[in-house]
Enzyme design. Structure first.
Site, PDB file in Angstrom:
ATOM      1  N   ASP A   1      -5.163  -3.921  -2.867  1.00 55.69           N
ATOM      2  CA  ASP A   1      -4.283  -3.690  -1.715  1.00 55.69           C
ATOM      3  C   ASP A   1      -3.883  -4.989  -1.020  1.00 55.69           C
ATOM      4  O   ASP A   1      -4.729  -5.720  -0.505  1.00 55.69           O
ATOM      5  CB  ASP A   1      -5.001  -2.773  -0.728  1.00 55.69           C
TER       6      ASP A   1
ATOM      7  N   SER B   1       0.843  -1.194   0.000  1.00 56.16           N
ATOM      8  CA  SER B   1       0.000   0.000   0.000  1.00 56.16           C
ATOM      9  C   SER B   1       0.885   1.253   0.000  1.00 56.16           C
ATOM     10  O   SER B   1       1.775   1.380  -0.833  1.00 56.16           O
ATOM     11  CB  SER B   1      -0.944  -0.048   1.199  1.00 56.16           C
TER      12      SER B   1
END
Length: 630
Positions: free
Chosen positions: A429, A284
């Site tokens: 993610d 991320s």
């Protein structure tokens, strides 16, 4: 602070052609493309009929695990009960943590101790911090503890015996005997010297015996390297053996939205001491900074890890009203193309994973997961996806549902066009399931030691060290006590594991819904720590800016906070990295390969002959130009 015109921070790495290619595979483009297509039906080939077809309302797919008679009846009552218990236990947990903080502030940190601690917290450089840490150690009597080799958390008799043997054989120049001892002791956590508890009783340093042993091991390895005591073949086999047993160190940068920008200070502190490992993973927001580090040399990083880097986070995303309109139009707050343009600076244009590795010698790993619920996570690096463009992996790793739509990874083809990787499958993610992919790193790169910079705000409350942590000992009873007393720590442990129990119940019984088509049950139940875990001190107002780029002032504060959190860990990291770098140097002596070396020659990761062959074969395979049907 004025930045020179030729500085790395003033360069532009936008590649418009690649942005145009990438735009063809985004969700917005696909939606607009489908709207232009005129679908018709016909009775036969010569009599077309334009039929107004009312689209059927889409139904969610069935999950065989969720079928049954009792599940839909008991699911919601069970989930309500579990959340009620979880909330109650969390409230008690916060009360206990508040008690522990008050106990330490009003009982432990008083008078001279509080003054010395405040000076330590105000240190701006590592040299200043270390001087004040030694003063605090002296005040609490930790110097006497360092001189006494006895400690239950490592095998001091074994370490003492090996240390004496190393000194004896080196001074007597008995090289065969020295090699035999090195074969035994050059391995990960030998005698327990990699135990974090050894560095959790003092603010600076550890047992003198451990420090002497590490220094002597360093001298012996330098002697073997510099004096060329063995043949090239013997030396090559020796350092291959050392490398296999000692393993590598990995730096893991967690996610956390804009909280991940605190990693900048962690990286700056490691860079100043030349302690950045060559294996780096990011997820991320951490993936963005991991890409920055793995595409630049040390000299370039010194120009970049400064508050002025904030200007590179700016992107034309508009205000909250624009973001709201975009969400209702596309299902995401951010636009993929604008994100790609921002990421291109951090990834030095459209570098692939193989190209970045050849340029800096650092191994970049980005954690992503497929957009469907059940497919396993994927760790993208120069071995698994050498021709994948880094910025596409970084964007995918940032694609939290509702914030950024899942995207396909983009690969450089034989004609240098960008085409979708893995038949256009979309990724999102990685921190939803594997924020810190330690098992994959150990399998692929023999990682035995991990440095985790953790900035996820939702798990910070769970990190509590009742017996102290590296560079931050328990001051109660001169390090022999428990934080908040034994009762306070015992209650904390009981309540924390009770909360984890309820989270496991919710996940195991599949009580949690899947909003936005995502399984959120692993967000709290992953492994978030490593051998060393660095927690930059955040501020409550950071939540207000959680999805906003930083200003120069905010980034300056974040760098200072990240460095302050890293200073206590540097002694432990240096003890490990000193030996690892010497092993890498020994391996590189008889392998003058361009692979794994930085372009400035200052850093690099050597590989075994098999690794080099695999890397060369992977780098020579480029995908053909194919059109992906969306």
């Amino acid at each position: 602070m004025s930045i020179p015109e030729e500085s790395e921070i003033n360069k532009d790495y936008t590649v418009q052609e690649d942005l145009d290619e990438f735009a063809k595979y985004t969700c917005v483009y696909k939606k607009r493309h489908d709207e232009k297509i005129e679908y018709i039906t016909a009775q036969h080939d010569w009599n077309p009929v334009y039929e107004a077809v009312v689209p059927r309302k889409s139904k969610p797919g069935k999950d065989e695990k969720r079928e049954g008679f009792m599940y839909p009846i008991l699911r919601w009552p069970l989930m309500f009960t579990a959340f009620l218990c979880l909330t109650f236990v969390a409230f008690l947990y916060l009360l206990d943590r508040l008690y522990i903080n008050c106990y330490e502030y009003f009982i432990v940190w008083r008078g001279e101790a509080r003054r010395l601690r405040k000076l330590l917290q105000e240190a701006k450089t590592y040299e200043e911090w270390k001087e004040r840490a030694r003063a605090l150690d002296k005040y609490f009597g930790n110097d006497e503890w360092k001189l006494d080799p006895v400690y239950d958390y490592y095998d001091y008799t074994l370490v003492q015996a090996v240390y004496s043997s190393l000194v004896k054989h080196r001074e007597q120049k008995d090289w065969n005997a020295l090699k035999s001892v090195l074969d035994v002791c050059v391995r990960s956590n030998f005698g327990g010297i990699d135990s974090s508890m050894l560095y959790s009783r003092t603010y600076s340093g550890t047992k003198k015996l451990v420090e002497d042993y590490v220094n002597e091991l360093k001298v012996c390895l330098e002697t073997v390297i510099d004096q060329r005591l063995y043949t090239a073949q013997e030396r090559s086999k020796m350092f291959e053996y050392f490398s296999h047993n000692y393993g590598r160190t990995a730096l893991c940068l967690s996610g956390g939205a804009s909280f991940a920008i605190y990693h900048t200070g962690v990286l700056r502190a490691l860079l100043n001491q030349d302690l950045i490992p060559n294996v780096i993973t990011g997820t991320s927001g951490g993936g963005l900074l991991a890409a920055l580090v793995c595409t630049r040399t040390n000299e370039e990083l010194k120009q970049l890890l400064v508050p002025e880097l904030a200007s590179k986070y700016q992107s034309d995303i508009g205000n909250w009203l624009d973001a709201t309109k975009r969400y209702f139009r596309t299902g995401a707050r951010f636009d993929e193309i604008l994100w790609a343009k921002t990421c291109m600076y951090f990834t030095r244009g459209s570098l692939t994973f193989a190209e970045a590795y050849k340029r800096t010698g650092r191994i970049l790993n980005i954690s992503v997961i497929p957009s469907d619920v059940h497919s396993p996570p994927k760790l993208i690096n120069y071995l698994t996806s050498p021709d994948t463009v880094i910025w596409s992996a970084v964007i995918a790793s940032c694609a939290v549902p509702g914030i950024l739509n899942p995207i396909p990874l983009m690969t450089r083809s034989q004609s240098h066009r960008l085409i979708p990787h893995n038949f256009g499958n979309r990724f999102k993610d990685g921190s939803l399931r594997t924020d810190i992919p330690l098992s994959e790193l150990r399998t692929q790169f023999n990682v035995h030691f991990s440095i985790v910079s953790q900035t996820n705000p939702h798990v910070q409350v769970f990190f509590f060290s009742p017996r102290g942590t590296v560079g931050r000992p328990v001051s109660h009873r001169k390090g022999r006590g428990w934080r908040g007393g034994y009762v306070g720590s015992a209650i904390e442990q009981f309540l924390k594991y009770d909360m984890i129990k309820w989270l496991h119940v919710i996940r195991s019984l599949e009580l949690l819904p899947r909003p936005l088509g995502t399984d959120w049950s692993s967000v709290f139940l992953q492994k978030f720590d490593g051998t060393i875990t660095i927690w930059p001190k955040t501020k409550f107002q950071d939540f207000y800016y959680i999805l906003s780029p930083p200003s120069v002032e905010r980034l300056g504060y974040m760098i200072d906070a990240g460095q302050a959190a890293t200073f206590p860990k540097l002694d432990f990291i240096a003890a490990r990295m000193t030996i690892e770098k010497l092993i890498e140097k020994g391996r590189m002596m008889d392998k003058p390969s361009k692979l794994g070396r930085s372009i400035d020659g200052t850093i690099g990761t050597s590989m075994s002959r098999g690794d080099i062959e695999i890397s060369q074969e992977s780098a020579s395979i480029s995908p053909e130009d194919i059109d992906i049907v969306n």
